[in-house]
Motif scaffolding. Structure first.
Motif, PDB file in Angstrom:
ATOM      1  N   PRO A  44     -13.972   8.746   4.646  1.00  0.00           N
ATOM      2  CA  PRO A  44     -14.994   8.365   3.669  1.00  0.00           C
ATOM      3  C   PRO A  44     -14.466   8.077   2.271  1.00  0.00           C
ATOM      4  CG  PRO A  44     -14.947  10.725   3.858  1.00  0.00           C
ATOM      5  CD  PRO A  44     -13.933  10.209   4.837  1.00  0.00           C
ATOM      6  N   PHE A  45     -13.161   8.136   2.063  1.00  0.00           N
ATOM      7  CA  PHE A  45     -12.601   8.001   0.720  1.00  0.00           C
ATOM      8  C   PHE A  45     -12.929   6.649   0.085  1.00  0.00           C
ATOM      9  CE2 PHE A  45      -9.928  10.577   3.498  1.00  0.00           C
ATOM     10  CZ  PHE A  45     -10.056  11.803   2.883  1.00  0.00           C
ATOM     11  N   ARG A  46     -12.946   5.590   0.941  1.00  0.00           N
ATOM     12  CA  ARG A  46     -13.196   4.246   0.418  1.00  0.00           C
ATOM     13  C   ARG A  46     -14.549   4.130  -0.270  1.00  0.00           C
ATOM     14  NH1 ARG A  46     -14.100   0.525  -1.892  1.00  0.00           N
ATOM     15  NH2 ARG A  46     -13.558  -1.667  -1.588  1.00  0.00           N
ATOM     16  N   GLU A  47     -15.510   4.970   0.136  1.00  0.00           N
ATOM     17  CA  GLU A  47     -16.850   4.897  -0.422  1.00  0.00           C
ATOM     18  C   GLU A  47     -16.884   5.289  -1.894  1.00  0.00           C
ATOM     19  OE1 GLU A  47     -19.058   7.457   2.104  1.00  0.00           O
ATOM     20  OE2 GLU A  47     -18.884   6.154   3.865  1.00  0.00           O
ATOM     21  N   TYR A  48     -15.839   5.948  -2.381  1.00  0.00           N
ATOM     22  CA  TYR A  48     -15.814   6.404  -3.768  1.00  0.00           C
ATOM     23  C   TYR A  48     -15.261   5.353  -4.729  1.00  0.00           C
ATOM     24  CZ  TYR A  48     -16.988  11.063  -2.130  1.00  0.00           C
ATOM     25  OH  TYR A  48     -17.646  12.129  -1.564  1.00  0.00           O
ATOM     26  N   LEU A  49     -14.671   4.300  -4.200  1.00  0.00           N
ATOM     27  CA  LEU A  49     -13.979   3.338  -5.065  1.00  0.00           C
ATOM     28  C   LEU A  49     -14.881   2.232  -5.589  1.00  0.00           C
ATOM     29  CD1 LEU A  49     -11.584   4.671  -3.315  1.00  0.00           C
ATOM     30  CD2 LEU A  49     -10.301   2.681  -4.010  1.00  0.00           C
ATOM     31  N   GLY A  50     -16.006   1.985  -4.931  1.00  0.00           N
ATOM     32  CA  GLY A  50     -16.833   0.847  -5.318  1.00  0.00           C
ATOM     33  C   GLY A  50     -16.085  -0.448  -5.082  1.00  0.00           C
ATOM     34  N   MET A 101       0.841  -1.172   0.000  1.00  0.00           N
ATOM     35  CA  MET A 101       0.000   0.000   0.000  1.00  0.00           C
ATOM     36  C   MET A 101       0.886   1.234   0.000  1.00  0.00           C
ATOM     37  SD  MET A 101      -2.703   1.178   2.847  1.00  0.00           S
ATOM     38  CE  MET A 101      -3.364  -0.466   2.784  1.00  0.00           C
ATOM     39  N   VAL A 102       0.526   2.215  -0.853  1.00  0.00           N
ATOM     40  CA  VAL A 102       1.426   3.344  -1.061  1.00  0.00           C
ATOM     41  C   VAL A 102       0.670   4.663  -1.083  1.00  0.00           C
ATOM     42  CG1 VAL A 102       3.117   2.000  -2.358  1.00  0.00           C
ATOM     43  CG2 VAL A 102       1.229   3.114  -3.579  1.00  0.00           C
ATOM     44  N   THR A 103       1.405   5.744  -0.828  1.00  0.00           N
ATOM     45  CA  THR A 103       0.900   7.086  -1.067  1.00  0.00           C
ATOM     46  C   THR A 103       1.105   7.415  -2.548  1.00  0.00           C
ATOM     47  OG1 THR A 103       3.030   8.127  -0.627  1.00  0.00           O
ATOM     48  CG2 THR A 103       1.582   7.739   1.278  1.00  0.00           C
ATOM     49  N   GLY A 104       0.536   8.533  -2.960  1.00  0.00           N
ATOM     50  CA  GLY A 104       0.731   8.946  -4.341  1.00  0.00           C
ATOM     51  C   GLY A 104       2.189   9.217  -4.656  1.00  0.00           C
ATOM     52  N   VAL A 105       2.886   9.859  -3.727  1.00  0.00           N
ATOM     53  CA  VAL A 105       4.312  10.162  -3.925  1.00  0.00           C
ATOM     54  C   VAL A 105       5.118   8.872  -4.035  1.00  0.00           C
ATOM     55  CG1 VAL A 105       6.368  11.148  -2.827  1.00  0.00           C
ATOM     56  CG2 VAL A 105       4.207  12.422  -2.819  1.00  0.00           C
ATOM     57  N   GLU A 106       4.824   7.910  -3.166  1.00  0.00           N
ATOM     58  CA  GLU A 106       5.558   6.637  -3.203  1.00  0.00           C
ATOM     59  C   GLU A 106       5.323   5.909  -4.519  1.00  0.00           C
ATOM     60  OE1 GLU A 106       5.473   5.807   1.632  1.00  0.00           O
ATOM     61  OE2 GLU A 106       3.969   4.902   0.332  1.00  0.00           O
ATOM     62  N   MET A 107       4.090   5.960  -5.042  1.00  0.00           N
ATOM     63  CA  MET A 107       3.813   5.272  -6.300  1.00  0.00           C
ATOM     64  C   MET A 107       4.596   5.908  -7.437  1.00  0.00           C
ATOM     65  SD  MET A 107       2.053   2.637  -7.323  1.00  0.00           S
ATOM     66  CE  MET A 107       3.163   2.057  -8.602  1.00  0.00           C
ATOM     67  N   ARG A 108       4.696   7.211  -7.430  1.00  0.00           N
ATOM     68  CA  ARG A 108       5.474   7.872  -8.479  1.00  0.00           C
ATOM     69  C   ARG A 108       6.962   7.551  -8.345  1.00  0.00           C
ATOM     70  NH1 ARG A 108       1.409  11.443  -7.330  1.00  0.00           N
ATOM     71  NH2 ARG A 108       2.593  12.734  -5.871  1.00  0.00           N
ATOM     72  N   GLN A 109       7.438   7.421  -7.128  1.00  0.00           N
ATOM     73  CA  GLN A 109       8.839   7.042  -6.916  1.00  0.00           C
ATOM     74  C   GLN A 109       9.090   5.609  -7.380  1.00  0.00           C
ATOM     75  OE1 GLN A 109       9.169   7.842  -2.716  1.00  0.00           O
ATOM     76  NE2 GLN A 109       9.979   9.910  -3.032  1.00  0.00           N
ATOM     77  N   ILE A 110       8.127   4.733  -7.165  1.00  0.00           N
ATOM     78  CA  ILE A 110       8.248   3.349  -7.634  1.00  0.00           C
ATOM     79  C   ILE A 110       8.323   3.320  -9.149  1.00  0.00           C
ATOM     80  CG2 ILE A 110       6.984   1.160  -7.842  1.00  0.00           C
ATOM     81  CD1 ILE A 110       5.930   1.704  -4.974  1.00  0.00           C
ATOM     82  N   ASP A 111       7.440   4.088  -9.801  1.00  0.00           N
ATOM     83  CA  ASP A 111       7.469   4.158 -11.265  1.00  0.00           C
ATOM     84  C   ASP A 111       8.833   4.661 -11.749  1.00  0.00           C
ATOM     85  OD1 ASP A 111       4.870   3.279 -11.504  1.00  0.00           O
ATOM     86  OD2 ASP A 111       4.004   5.290 -11.628  1.00  0.00           O
ATOM     87  N   ARG A 112       9.327   5.711 -11.089  1.00  0.00           N
ATOM     88  CA  ARG A 112      10.597   6.309 -11.511  1.00  0.00           C
ATOM     89  C   ARG A 112      11.753   5.320 -11.331  1.00  0.00           C
ATOM     90  NH1 ARG A 112      10.615  10.425  -8.227  1.00  0.00           N
ATOM     91  NH2 ARG A 112       9.102  11.529  -9.525  1.00  0.00           N
ATOM     92  N   SER A 167      -5.624   5.894   0.508  1.00  0.00           N
ATOM     93  CA  SER A 167      -7.007   6.312   0.741  1.00  0.00           C
ATOM     94  C   SER A 167      -8.012   5.200   0.476  1.00  0.00           C
ATOM     95  CB  SER A 167      -7.351   7.529  -0.126  1.00  0.00           C
ATOM     96  OG  SER A 167      -7.214   7.235  -1.497  1.00  0.00           O
ATOM     97  N   SER A 168      -7.566   4.124  -0.183  1.00  0.00           N
ATOM     98  CA  SER A 168      -8.461   2.990  -0.429  1.00  0.00           C
ATOM     99  C   SER A 168      -8.903   2.327   0.863  1.00  0.00           C
ATOM    100  CB  SER A 168      -7.759   1.943  -1.303  1.00  0.00           C
ATOM    101  OG  SER A 168      -7.346   2.503  -2.531  1.00  0.00           O
TER     102      SER A 168
END
Length: 512
Positions: A197-203, A1-12, A192-193
């Protein structure tokens, strides 16, 4: 599980250090998305709109659109920014899409009324507007588009994350984001997954592999993990034919009061159900008769009482150390005494100690002793109890569950089980393990008392403390899932049902 910054660092890291190209990763992401959603689409009836924004999420949208068109689906691509604004890898995949002769529709000439009519004509809307890199308030026309998407009647399939939603869960309410029916996220779930309340937006959330090497994830991401069925199958203890009751732990439960006799019963029964060899219940002498009438497997240590609650344990440190392998304290204790025995346990008992419920209320007075404690300590607060320990508002804790859990566990050297939807188990070194089992039927008094007994039982049977705790949390939630999937309403499930159904739950994993 990652933050947005961590995911971009993984991609890089994957691109720059390992050598996989960004074009390849985007192709993999789009194809993985399509391979998953095919089962949701009827080729004859599906009318699909792919909404594409600027950035890599939009590039994924071009790959998805091309793949679906090549497979014979009816697909309309709607591009939000001007073509000239699409750059980099997204431009690369847009050019491939256009060279194949496929068309792009523009939002620039569509009115708000026209927008509504357009969306109502589709059975499926694929949201490739904004990815994990987006932060801040939505600007026009994205705001208007997302509002209309949420008013549409089709299935909404979000690419990686619903557009407008923060990957880290750090957006103040009210949230304006796509409310997806399905979210297909790439390689690593976003933080946020697992936050409301963020999880409610993912379905319905699905994680798909896009070929990012494990090395890249291990190099970059912080230590957050989802505890899975595979983990529990590998770590759940198995009884040896030669074992005896002493092989599986001698546990002491310090619980109960004259006003709360149910809590210790639930804790003790759950401890027995999860395999503890011997269970002793320390409880006020004034509550003994009521509790003992419902609990025939346990032995008892009767404590002097004050106002119907435990006044003193009346157990020497030598007896505690020699007689018991672990102790759980807290369920149903009440709050009218000084609770000095909590401090005694912290300073004098060096084996595993689990503190829950009213034990946490008293613990706040003894945090210096907690910080100095040498033995394994497990705290199992719900968010209200944790907010009390932290001196923070509940709302602030809810928005920062991962950060506060890690901060507290590292500071005090404890295993912290922050209960709730997606319970987080944090180790003293800050590793975090997220539980995905359970449902709203657990939101009832007594559920936490059951979990305390389960943690006590498994911590006496497994060498690895984190595995024992995570297994208890997983099975606790799985019992609730088992009941609701077999016809029980979440409204009607009570805590004792979790104990009763546990043999059926265990059977799924011990004989897999």
């Amino acid at each position: 599980m990652v933050t947005g910054v961590e995911m971009r660092q993984i991609d890089r890291y994957t691109i720059e250090e390992i050598g996989l190209t960004e074009e390849l990763l985007m192709e993999n992401a789009g194809q993985a998305f399509v391979n998953h959603i095919i089962s949701l689409l009827d080729k004859k009836k599906a009318r699909i709109a792919v909404l594409i924004g600027v950035g890599n999420n939009g590039g994924d949208g071009f790959v998805i659109s091309r793949s679906l068109l090549e497979k014979g689906y009816h697909v309309d691509v709607w591009l939000v920014p001007p073509v000239s604004k699409v750059k980099g890898t997204a431009r690369y995949h847009m050019d491939i899409y256009l060279k194949l002769g496929y068309q792009v529709n523009s939002f620039e000439t569509i009115s708000a009324t026209g927008l509504s009519q357009i969306f109502m004509s589709y059975t499926h809307i694929i949201d490739a507007l904004l990815g994990t890199g987006y932060n801040g308030p939505l600007r026009s026309p994205y705001r208007e588009i997302i509002e209309e998407v949420n008013r549409s009647h089709g299935n909404i399939l979000s690419v990686d994350i619903p557009s407008g939603l923060s990957a880290d869960g750090n957006v103040d309410e009210p949230i304006l984001a796509v409310k997806a029916t399905h979210t297909i996220t790439f390689q690593c779930p976003k933080l946020s997954s697992f936050l409301f309340p963020f999880r409610e937006y993912l379905g319905e959330l699905t994680i798909v592999d896009i070929g990012i090497p494990k090395r890249a994830i291990d190099q970059i991401s912080s230590e957050r993990f989802i505890w899975t069925e595979e983990d529990i199958i590998q770590t759940l203890p198995v009884r040896k034919p030669s074992s005896h009751k002493g092989s599986h732990g001698k546990g002491l439960i310090i619980a109960g009061s004259q006003a709360m006799t149910g809590a210790p019963i639930l804790t003790a029964k759950a401890c027995h159900r999860l395999g503890a060899g011997l269970v002793t219940l320390a409880t006020p002498e004034t509550a003994h008769q009521a509790i003992a009438s419902q609990l025939i497997e346990a032995t008892f240590h009767l404590c002097p009482s004050e106002n119907g609650e435990i006044a003193t344990l009346n157990l020497s440190n030598e007896v505690l150390d020699n007689r018991y392998d672990a102790i759980a304290v807290g369920p149903g204790l009440g709050r009218s005494t000084k609770g000095d025995f909590i401090d005694t346990l912290l300073t004098s008992f060096n084996k595993p100690l689990i503190i829950d419920a009213d034990g946490l209320y008293y613990l706040k007075n003894f945090l210096p002793s907690l910080q100095m404690r040498k033995g394994v300590t497990v705290l199992t607060p719900h968010v209200g109890e944790f907010a009390y320990l932290m001196n923070e508002p509940i709302e602030k804790i809810e928005k920062n569950r991962f950060q506060f859990s890690k901060q507290f566990a590292e500071k005090y050297g404890v295993y912290l089980v922050l209960k709730g939807p997606y319970t987080i188990v944090t180790t003293p070194r800050g590793k975090q393990f997220i539980n995905t089992t359970g449902n709203a039927s657990l939101a009832k008094g007594g559920s936490g008392d059951v979990l305390t007994g389960m943690v006590l039982a498994l911590i006496m049977q497994q060498r690895d403390v984190q595995s024992a705790i995570s297994n208890a949390v997983f099975l606790h939630g799985k019992a609730a899932d088992y009941l609701t999937r077999n016809g029980w309403s979440p409204i009607s499930v009570i805590a004792s049902d979790l104990v009763t159904i546990m043999p059926h739950v265990l059977e799924q994993y011990q004989y897999s």
